[in-house]
Design a protein around this motif. Sequence first.
Motif, PDB file in Angstrom:
ATOM      1  N   ALA A  96       0.800  -1.215   0.000  1.00 56.03           N
ATOM      2  CA  ALA A  96       0.000   0.000   0.000  1.00 56.03           C
ATOM      3  C   ALA A  96       0.838   1.274   0.000  1.00 56.03           C
ATOM      4  O   ALA A  96       1.974   1.309   0.494  1.00 56.03           O
ATOM      5  CB  ALA A  96      -0.932   0.021   1.205  1.00 56.03           C
ATOM      6  N   VAL A  97       0.247   2.349  -0.538  1.00 58.98           N
ATOM      7  CA  VAL A  97       0.886   3.664  -0.576  1.00 58.98           C
ATOM      8  C   VAL A  97       1.319   4.098   0.828  1.00 58.98           C
ATOM      9  O   VAL A  97       2.447   4.580   1.031  1.00 58.98           O
ATOM     10  CB  VAL A  97      -0.078   4.709  -1.175  1.00 58.98           C
ATOM     11  CG1 VAL A  97       0.391   6.135  -0.883  1.00 58.98           C
ATOM     12  CG2 VAL A  97      -0.221   4.504  -2.679  1.00 58.98           C
ATOM     13  N   THR A  98       0.439   3.942   1.810  1.00 67.07           N
ATOM     14  CA  THR A  98       0.752   4.374   3.178  1.00 67.07           C
ATOM     15  C   THR A  98       1.989   3.676   3.716  1.00 67.07           C
ATOM     16  O   THR A  98       2.879   4.309   4.296  1.00 67.07           O
ATOM     17  CB  THR A  98      -0.445   4.109   4.101  1.00 67.07           C
ATOM     18  OG1 THR A  98      -1.569   4.851   3.635  1.00 67.07           O
ATOM     19  CG2 THR A  98      -0.130   4.528   5.530  1.00 67.07           C
TER      20      THR A  98
ATOM     21  N   ALA B 101      -0.125  11.406  -2.530  1.00 68.49           N
ATOM     22  CA  ALA B 101      -1.107  10.425  -3.007  1.00 68.49           C
ATOM     23  C   ALA B 101      -2.030   9.995  -1.870  1.00 68.49           C
ATOM     24  O   ALA B 101      -3.250   9.851  -2.062  1.00 68.49           O
ATOM     25  CB  ALA B 101      -0.386   9.214  -3.595  1.00 68.49           C
ATOM     26  N   GLU B 102      -1.468   9.799  -0.685  1.00 67.71           N
ATOM     27  CA  GLU B 102      -2.295   9.417   0.467  1.00 67.71           C
ATOM     28  C   GLU B 102      -3.292  10.530   0.796  1.00 67.71           C
ATOM     29  O   GLU B 102      -4.469  10.255   1.078  1.00 67.71           O
ATOM     30  CB  GLU B 102      -1.401   9.133   1.669  1.00 67.71           C
ATOM     31  CG  GLU B 102      -2.155   8.673   2.898  1.00 67.71           C
ATOM     32  CD  GLU B 102      -1.251   8.315   4.061  1.00 67.71           C
ATOM     33  OE1 GLU B 102      -1.790   7.914   5.115  1.00 67.71           O
ATOM     34  OE2 GLU B 102      -0.015   8.436   3.929  1.00 67.71           O
TER      35      GLU B 102
ATOM     36  N   HIS C 100      -5.548   7.891  -1.759  1.00 66.31           N
ATOM     37  CA  HIS C 100      -5.028   6.657  -2.355  1.00 66.31           C
ATOM     38  C   HIS C 100      -4.187   5.828  -1.380  1.00 66.31           C
ATOM     39  O   HIS C 100      -3.470   4.922  -1.806  1.00 66.31           O
ATOM     40  CB  HIS C 100      -4.187   7.006  -3.589  1.00 66.31           C
ATOM     41  CG  HIS C 100      -4.945   7.721  -4.657  1.00 66.31           C
ATOM     42  ND1 HIS C 100      -5.811   7.076  -5.525  1.00 66.31           N
ATOM     43  CD2 HIS C 100      -4.995   9.038  -4.992  1.00 66.31           C
ATOM     44  CE1 HIS C 100      -6.347   7.960  -6.344  1.00 66.31           C
ATOM     45  NE2 HIS C 100      -5.878   9.155  -6.045  1.00 66.31           N
ATOM     46  N   GLY C 101      -4.258   6.130  -0.098  1.00 69.53           N
ATOM     47  CA  GLY C 101      -3.383   5.484   0.875  1.00 69.53           C
ATOM     48  C   GLY C 101      -3.483   3.975   0.931  1.00 69.53           C
ATOM     49  O   GLY C 101      -2.482   3.295   1.165  1.00 69.53           O
ATOM     50  N   ASP C 102      -4.679   3.431   0.727  1.00 71.08           N
ATOM     51  CA  ASP C 102      -4.878   1.981   0.819  1.00 71.08           C
ATOM     52  C   ASP C 102      -4.687   1.276  -0.518  1.00 71.08           C
ATOM     53  O   ASP C 102      -4.783   0.051  -0.590  1.00 71.08           O
ATOM     54  CB  ASP C 102      -6.272   1.665   1.360  1.00 71.08           C
ATOM     55  CG  ASP C 102      -6.438   2.087   2.818  1.00 71.08           C
ATOM     56  OD1 ASP C 102      -5.425   2.121   3.536  1.00 71.08           O
ATOM     57  OD2 ASP C 102      -7.577   2.387   3.220  1.00 71.08           O
TER      58      ASP C 102
END
Length: 296
Positions: A237-239, A272-273, A277-279
């Motif tokens: 994921a992004v995060t 992005a988060e 889009h974090g997930d």
Amino acid sequence: MTDRLTVGVLGTGIMGAAMARNLARAGHTVRAWNRSRAKAEALSADGVTVADTPADAVREADAVLTMLYDGGSVLEVVRRAVPALRTGTVWAQSTTASLEDVGALAALAREYGVTFYDAPVLGTRRPAETGQLTVLAAGPIRGRDTVMPVFDAVGARTVWTGEDAAAATATRLKLVANSWVIAATSALGEILALSEALGVDPERFFALIEGGPLDMGYLRAKAALVREGRLSPAQFAVTTAGKDARLIVEAGQGHGVRLDLAAASAERFARAEARGHGDEDMVAAYFASFDGNPTA
């Protein structure tokens, strides 16, 4: 030591849940805990017992596996669990953490007579689900006969980097490897964004590099996720990628190295988060290239 163990798994996110399932499939008795119990309940169908507390998950365990968000999370959770651990229990710490946190976790293990292994893994959701992770491991020879069945259940290969887990040699190698993955992912996002801005079909770029030293299956696979809108469920994921990028930057700073690409990637993941889009898969950092929404 029998190859059939009782294993306590702390953390059942993308990676931890897959690892718990593979431990159960290998014939081990597995008890798992997650901060959000609801996210762990599905493991019951795979023969994993879901525990109410970290202490319940590790009580009478031969081995403990931690796969949480970061080193601080591991320290907080394991402090709640260690009173229930038996002296000599092996602890495989697979969360990607800072070098300083690995030292603190090793110290906590020594305090309670637990045998600590610095054991981050290389791989994302798919290799985790199929037991094909690469385990990077550092820790004492004594105790490896207990911890190796754990590594064998979750990974296809174990790479030993040393005998002193507190030195974090496995985590050091993991941060170097993740630095490459993050740089490649960020570069891909910018390639796709620039292609779109300039009116270039990305397929022309991939045809240009095909079969040459610049061609990478990884780039093609990640590009497909963006172009086909398959960003969920995330492979990584992004995060979490943003957290790892920050760890890489901090490790460089702590050793007198400026890592401009990693710092820029951390900023891209954060943007992005912030845009929701974090997930999603880490390649969703692509969206950080735009002030508004991309046109395609």
